[in-house]
Design a protein around this motif. Sequence first.
Motif, PDB file in Angstrom:
ATOM      1  N   LEU A  63       0.829  -1.207   0.000  1.00 32.65           N
ATOM      2  CA  LEU A  63       0.000   0.000   0.000  1.00 32.65           C
ATOM      3  C   LEU A  63       0.865   1.260   0.000  1.00 32.65           C
ATOM      4  O   LEU A  63       0.590   2.219  -0.724  1.00 32.65           O
ATOM      5  CB  LEU A  63      -0.929   0.001   1.221  1.00 32.65           C
ATOM      6  N   LEU A  88       0.419   3.317  -3.342  1.00 28.44           N
ATOM      7  CA  LEU A  88      -0.489   4.432  -3.101  1.00 28.44           C
ATOM      8  C   LEU A  88       0.264   5.729  -2.792  1.00 28.44           C
ATOM      9  O   LEU A  88      -0.034   6.785  -3.363  1.00 28.44           O
ATOM     10  CB  LEU A  88      -1.449   4.107  -1.953  1.00 28.44           C
ATOM     11  N   VAL A  89       1.248   5.638  -1.887  1.00 32.81           N
ATOM     12  CA  VAL A  89       1.973   6.850  -1.487  1.00 32.81           C
ATOM     13  C   VAL A  89       3.077   7.197  -2.490  1.00 32.81           C
ATOM     14  O   VAL A  89       3.064   8.263  -3.111  1.00 32.81           O
ATOM     15  CB  VAL A  89       2.565   6.688  -0.072  1.00 32.81           C
ATOM     16  N   THR A 111       1.744   7.581  -6.168  1.00 31.97           N
ATOM     17  CA  THR A 111       1.035   8.843  -6.388  1.00 31.97           C
ATOM     18  C   THR A 111       2.010  10.017  -6.475  1.00 31.97           C
ATOM     19  O   THR A 111       1.888  10.885  -7.349  1.00 31.97           O
ATOM     20  CB  THR A 111       0.028   9.096  -5.247  1.00 31.97           C
TER      21      THR A 111
END
Length: 459
Positions: free
Chosen positions: A236, A240-241, A244
Amino acid sequence: MATTATTGKRDRTHYLYIAVIAAVALGVLVGFVAPGVAVELKPIGTGFVNLIKMMISPIIFCTIVLGIGSVRKAAKVGAVGGIALVYFTIMSFVALGIGLIVGNILDPGTGLAVTDAVKETGHAQVDAEAKDTVEFLLGIIPTTFVSAFTGGEVLQTLLIALLAGFALQAMGDTGAPILRGVEHVQRLVFRILAMIMWAAPVGAFGAMAAVVGSAGIDALKSLAVLMLGFYLTCVLFIFLVLGTLLRVVAGLNILTLFKYLGREFLLILSTSSSESALPRLIAKMEHLGVSKPVAGITVPTGYSFNLDGTMIYMTMASLFVADALGTPMSIGEQIPLLLFLFVASKGAAGVTGAGLATLAGGLQSHKPALVDGIGLIVGIDRFMSEARALTNFAGNAVATVLVGTWTKEIDRSRVDEVLSGRAPFDERTLLDDGHGGASEDANVPLQKGGSGTKEDAAV
């Protein structure tokens, strides 16, 4: 830029990494079938990792000296370092926060029994040589100029390289012959590293067999929730971090970047050590189009200060241990402990088995009662160390691209060319001739056979 003349040589390296995959699978098999024999194979994996580690100091020194020594403005280097450290600090806290949230949701340690044997194992993990923050800062200064290369301390080498680079920068044309000499040494050490990589299958087999043989199936079953939860949290965080950030700031797809770094991820997976890929990451970031100062400063510094995987691990492991001991911590207790572990992780950077050693040492100093439960995760720590290493490596790869983008020290046309496969990385030398990274000195023509960036033309 890579030419078709290198294609034949490059094709041979594909077989090398196929052999690594086969060696990993064979190591897992031997670990399950003959665990006693597998554990005895650990020195093989350790030996391979040590071969790579011995090349880290000269590679960092040459890369940084060439990068800084040929840059006209010292302020540029200071800006790179400042931006990198601010980013590392912010991302470390983000990683801690994510680990905190997932750890509290999963609550994986409840119901486990802690025996006297487990308590003894936990206390045995406390590293008597772990440094506090002051000792860590003083430890950056080497005893002698030469000891920075012989002590295996990345930050000591970084300090000497920075001083040498700035000194050569101040010398101007007088320092040009020295820079040319350093360039030749860099080519030598990268060629040696390319030779060492052919031992990767043997090292991967020994390392993986020892990990599986020492942990065993029972340990994996009882702690599967923690292990899978940690893996999920790392995934994740990465996609995600980091994904992005990479898309928003640099406009790149993280999967495309990871495909380019696929061999490095495989090397880390097989050795459980992100340090095994440090020299290759520097070389590949330069080949990608990131300037030498950015790659040479961001990557080595990140290996000590940008430990996203370690941050997540320490968060989830400390919550797991507290729950297993029947003394779950409130949020008010968790945050001070994690802040302490955040600082402690910087002092233990570079220590073998730093994740577990840092966790044990941090708990011993801040919350001693929890050390009894460290023994619960010893059995699966090596499996978790792979996820730690992969996450740390991913974080540093993305950080290098981001810092390059923020400082305008990255050649975007070169990035597109490399990631599309039109400019393949030369596996023979681990260097690239004339890729033309971003530089203020772009008006200076490249010398034939130069080390790669336009800044090097000043040499």
